[in-house]
Each structure stands twice: as structure tokens, then as C-alpha cells.
Design a protein around this motif. Structure first.
Motif, PDB file in Angstrom:
ATOM      1  N   VAL A  28     -17.129  14.223  17.509  1.00 57.00           N
ATOM      2  CA  VAL A  28     -15.791  14.786  17.731  1.00 57.00           C
ATOM      3  C   VAL A  28     -14.778  14.104  16.813  1.00 57.00           C
ATOM      4  CG1 VAL A  28     -13.907  14.972  19.402  1.00 57.00           C
ATOM      5  CG2 VAL A  28     -16.238  15.515  20.103  1.00 57.00           C
ATOM      6  N   SER A  40     -16.466  19.389  27.127  1.00 56.87           N
ATOM      7  CA  SER A  40     -17.447  19.525  26.044  1.00 56.87           C
ATOM      8  C   SER A  40     -18.220  20.839  26.101  1.00 56.87           C
ATOM      9  CB  SER A  40     -18.413  18.334  26.056  1.00 56.87           C
ATOM     10  OG  SER A  40     -19.054  18.190  27.310  1.00 56.87           O
ATOM     11  N   VAL A  55     -10.666  15.581  24.096  1.00 58.32           N
ATOM     12  CA  VAL A  55     -11.975  16.193  24.321  1.00 58.32           C
ATOM     13  C   VAL A  55     -12.747  15.275  25.255  1.00 58.32           C
ATOM     14  CG1 VAL A  55     -14.176  16.903  23.324  1.00 58.32           C
ATOM     15  CG2 VAL A  55     -12.042  17.377  22.094  1.00 58.32           C
ATOM     16  N   LEU A  67     -16.079  23.109  24.001  1.00 60.20           N
ATOM     17  CA  LEU A  67     -16.188  22.753  22.586  1.00 60.20           C
ATOM     18  C   LEU A  67     -17.517  23.207  21.983  1.00 60.20           C
ATOM     19  CD1 LEU A  67     -15.219  21.313  20.023  1.00 60.20           C
ATOM     20  CD2 LEU A  67     -16.170  19.190  20.963  1.00 60.20           C
TER      21      LEU A  67
END
Length: 429
Positions: free
Chosen positions: A408, A372, A393, A375
Motif C-alpha cells: 500500500v 482491504s 487503508v 482495495l
């Protein structure tokens, strides 16, 4: 008169014999005294030599010189110590030779077990063995689990997650993402009865272990890290049964089938906590110590740790040894973090007093198996990277896991482009 004369002659002959015997005994004593080693011993010339004045003087001098005696005693002690040291060195060298031969023998046995011996090929063509052979499956370890795995696994592989009631909501988001992708080979290890019934009611493959006091107390009430540490003990049976396991935490969203993106050439294949090429795959970090002058720069190797919440592990001897090492340390070192121990056992080399683990390892592509931090710090701010669809993810860097997991799904599944925007790159605490 004849008879008395004969008696007198007999008496004289008897006396002569007695005298001869006495003379023989006397001569024997004399020769024994002067020739104690015989006439023809190895030192005959020396021993037949009469005592000289110098000989008597030496004997007398030896008796009269205590300093000389003390010196000789000191020499004897010194020689004894040197002899003891030499014996010790001989023993040490012998032991080293034995261990060396033992190592050669073990290496030879391993080569024989893995295949035929080969000569080294031309420069640039030689590749070392890095894919360990799998163990022989042993269904007697857990016949009930063996039957479940036979029904669930695909090509002897499956995703495995541990869960208790504390993560029930995240677990639901987790298995819904798996179902959405079409993955069928997954299994939840229920750590309490509530999760067992919850999975059954949602048609999720589930397995609950037989009662174990040491595990059950942690399983029922343990937090995220405590439960995470249990997996190293529980996974051992899966490997003994001959199955490769993709171990998964429940704070993960699946967007593609991960089994289509594995290499399967190592004992352990893990996602990284790194956030770029350097941190994920390793780099040369130079340490600067100005006080050292010319040698102020020391080169070190650094790599960010494997994430112990998502890794693929094959049923090999090194893999099982890894699980045993980590489980043992977590049991003995109560305050240890399972991820730290996991990485230490994988990476620390052998050194005096410690035998390192000989396991092959591979780092997963950090853009496909995305944490994360990657991301929320990098990908969502880059127009090109936002178009990339990761395999999974893992919301491992943020404590507000559930809302980020849902975001997500909104971003990658439902196409909501601003779904990730409300969240900070880091956390609020």
C-alpha cells in the motif's frame, strides 16, 4: 309501744326499696333482651317487630341447608379470588404509571440539561438532537495520563493504538506512515516494556499503564483479538479525562490526516467492513419464504458491521456506557469477539429484558476510510478508483498484513502502479 311501731315502718320502707330495685333490674334484663340496640337505633322499626313464623322458618332453614352454606362459601372464595386479581391489576397499572411518569421526568430533565424547550417547527424543518454533550473532565482519574494527553492532543483529540511485542514490525510501518503525513497528535499505549523502549527510541509518543494483573497478562502474551478487546477498558480513562479518541489498530496505513475528514456529530464514528454503498450504509434485504403464500416476502434491514479497529469516539455518557457494556460482556463471555459485541451493543434495540444503548453513530465514507477488501477486490481493478487517494487503508480482511501494508505504501506513496498486483483478492486459506 311507739318505738316498736316506728321500727316496723322502717322495715316496711326498706323492703319496698329492695323490691323496687329488684323490679328495675328485672325490667332492664327484659328490655335488654328484646331491644339489644336500644329503642331508637337505625333499625328500630325492624327490631321492635315481634318474631314472626317466617323469621323462625328462615333461621331454621339456614341451619338445616348445608348445601346453601357451601354455595355461600364458594361465592366468598370466588369473590376473594376476583378481588386478588383486581388488586394485582391495580398494582401493575400503578407501577406502569410510575414508570411512565419516571420516564417523562427523565426526558424532561434531559431536555432541561441540553437546553431550552422549543415548539416543533414547520414540516421538514425538525431535526432531532444527535450530538451528545461531552462529560466534565476528571483529571483525578489518572493524573499521569492527563499530563501526557495535555502535551500530545490537538484540540482535545488524538489517535490511540495499543501494541505489544507481537506487532512490533507492523507498529513501525504504522507510525512511520503517521509521521509521513505530518500527524502529531497520536499515542501508543505500550502493553509491555519492549514496546515502551522501542517507541522511545523512535521518538514516538508512548504511555504505559500502571500495573494491573487482569490486563497485563493479556497485554503481554495475547494475540490480535485478545489485545483488541483490552482497548474498551483502557479507553475509558481517555474519555473520562475529556478527550476524543480515534482508536486505531496497527495494521493501518495513513495517507491523509483523518481529523480533516471527521463530522464529530455522533458519539461513535466508525469505518465499515462493507465494500459498497449497500453493505456499508445499509439496505432492505427481502427474505423469501414460499410456504407463507401471499406473505412470502419479509423485509429485513441489513448493514455490514462497524470495524472496531478504527473508530472515532467522543467523550460522552453514551460513549462511556458503550465501553462499559462491551468490556463487561467480554469479561463474562470468554469466547466473544470484541467486534461482534461492539456492534451488537451499538445496534440492538431495546426489547423485553434488554435496554438498548442510546448512542448516535455515523458510518465513515468507505472509499476514504478504506478496508482491504475494497482495495484489493474493487479499487485496484478500476482505473478511476485507482486515482482516488484514501485517508487510511486498513488491512483487516487479509492475514498477510505486513507485506500488504508495505505494498500500500509503495502504491500510494511511492507511485509504484503494480505494487498491489501480486496479491490475490482474498487470502490463500
Amino acid at each position: 309501744m311507739a318505738a316498736p311501731r316506728r321500727d316496723k315502718g322502717r322495715a316496711i320502707r326498706g323492703s319496698g326499696i329492695a323490691i323496687a330495685i329488684l323490679i328495675g333490674i328485672a325490667l332492664g334484663c327484659i328490655f335488654a333482651f328484646f331491644f339489644p340496640h336500644g329503642f331508637f337505633g337505625p333499625d328500630w322499626p325492624t327490631q321492635t317487630r315481634p318474631f314472626s313464623k317466617s323469621t323462625l322458618q328462615i333461621g331454621s332453614s339456614s341451619c338445616e341447608s348445608p348445601e346453601r352454606v357451601n354455595m355461600l362459601k364458594a361465592d366468598v372464595v370466588s369473590l376473594s379470588e376476583k378481588n386478588a386479581q383486581l388488586n394485582k391489576q391495580v398494582r401493575e397499572l400503578t407501577e406502569r404509571l410510575r414508570l411512565s411518569e419516571q420516564g417523562k421526568d427523565n426526558a424532561q430533565k434531559q431536555v432541561m440539561a441540553l437546553g431550552e424547550q422549543h415548539k416543533a417547527g414547520p414540516f421538514g424543518t425538525v431535526k432531532a438532537l444527535r450530538t451528545s454533550p461531552t462529560v466534565l473532565p476528571d483529571e483525578s482519574v489518572n493524573p499521569r495520563l492527563a499530563k501526557i494527553l495535555d502535551q500530545v492532543a490537538v484540540r482535545k483529540e488524538l489517535i490511540v493504538a495499543l501494541a505489544n511485542s507481537n506487532v512490533k514490525t507492523m507498529l513501525e510501518v504504522w507510525f512511520n506512515s503517521i509521521k509521513r503525513v505530518g500527524i502529531t497528535n497520536y499515542l501508543v499505549v505500550a502493553l509491555d516494556d519492549q514496546i515502551l523502549e522501542f517507541c522511545k527510541s523512535n521518538d514516538v509518543p508512548v504511555y504505559k499503564r500502571d500495573p494491573n494483573d487482569g490486563i497485563d497478562s493479556i497485554a503481554r502474551t495475547g494475540g490480535n483479538h485478545a489485545v483488541s478487546g483490552l482497548k474498551f477498558r483502557i479507553l475509558r480513562e481517555f474519555l473520562q479525562l475529556g478527550y476524543s479518541v480515534l482508536l486505531s489498530d496497527v495494521d493501518i496505513i495513513y495517507l491523509q490526516n483523518p481529523f480533516d475528514h471527521l463530522y464529530r456529530d455522533s458519539d461513535v464514528e466508525s469505518m465499515s467492513d462493507g465494500h459498497n454503498n449497500m453493505t456499508a450504509y445499509g439496505y432492505n434485504d427481502v427474505f423469501d419464504e414460499p410456504a407463507m403464500g401471499w406473505a412470502r416476502y419479509a423485509h429485513t434491514m441489513r448493514i455490514w458491521v462497524f470495524n472496531s479497529g478504527f473508530f472515532y469516539i467522543r467523550p460522552t455518557i453514551p460513549s462511556i456506557e458503550l465501553l462499559d457494556r462491551v468490556a463487561d460482556r467480554l469479561a463474562r463471555q470468554q469466547n466473544s469477539w470484541d467486534q461482534a459485541v461492539f456492534n451488537e451493543e451499538l445496534y440492538f434495540p431495546s426489547h423485553p429484558g434488554y435496554d438498548g444503548l442510546h448512542a448516535a453513530k455515523r458510518t465513515m465514507d468507505f472509499y476514504l476510510f478504506m478496508n482491504s477488501k475494497v482495495l484489493f477486490k474493487t479499487v485496484r481493478t478500476d482505473a478511476k478508483l485507482k486515482k482516488l487517494k484514501p485517508v487510511i487503508v486498513h488491512v483487516n480482511y487479509h492475514p498477510d498484513k505486513l507485506p500488504r501494508m508495505k505494498a500500500v505504501v509503495e502504491f500510494y506513496v511511492n507511485g509504484k502502479q503494480d505494487a498491489l498486483e501480486p496479491f490475490p483478492a482474498g487470502s490463500n486459506w
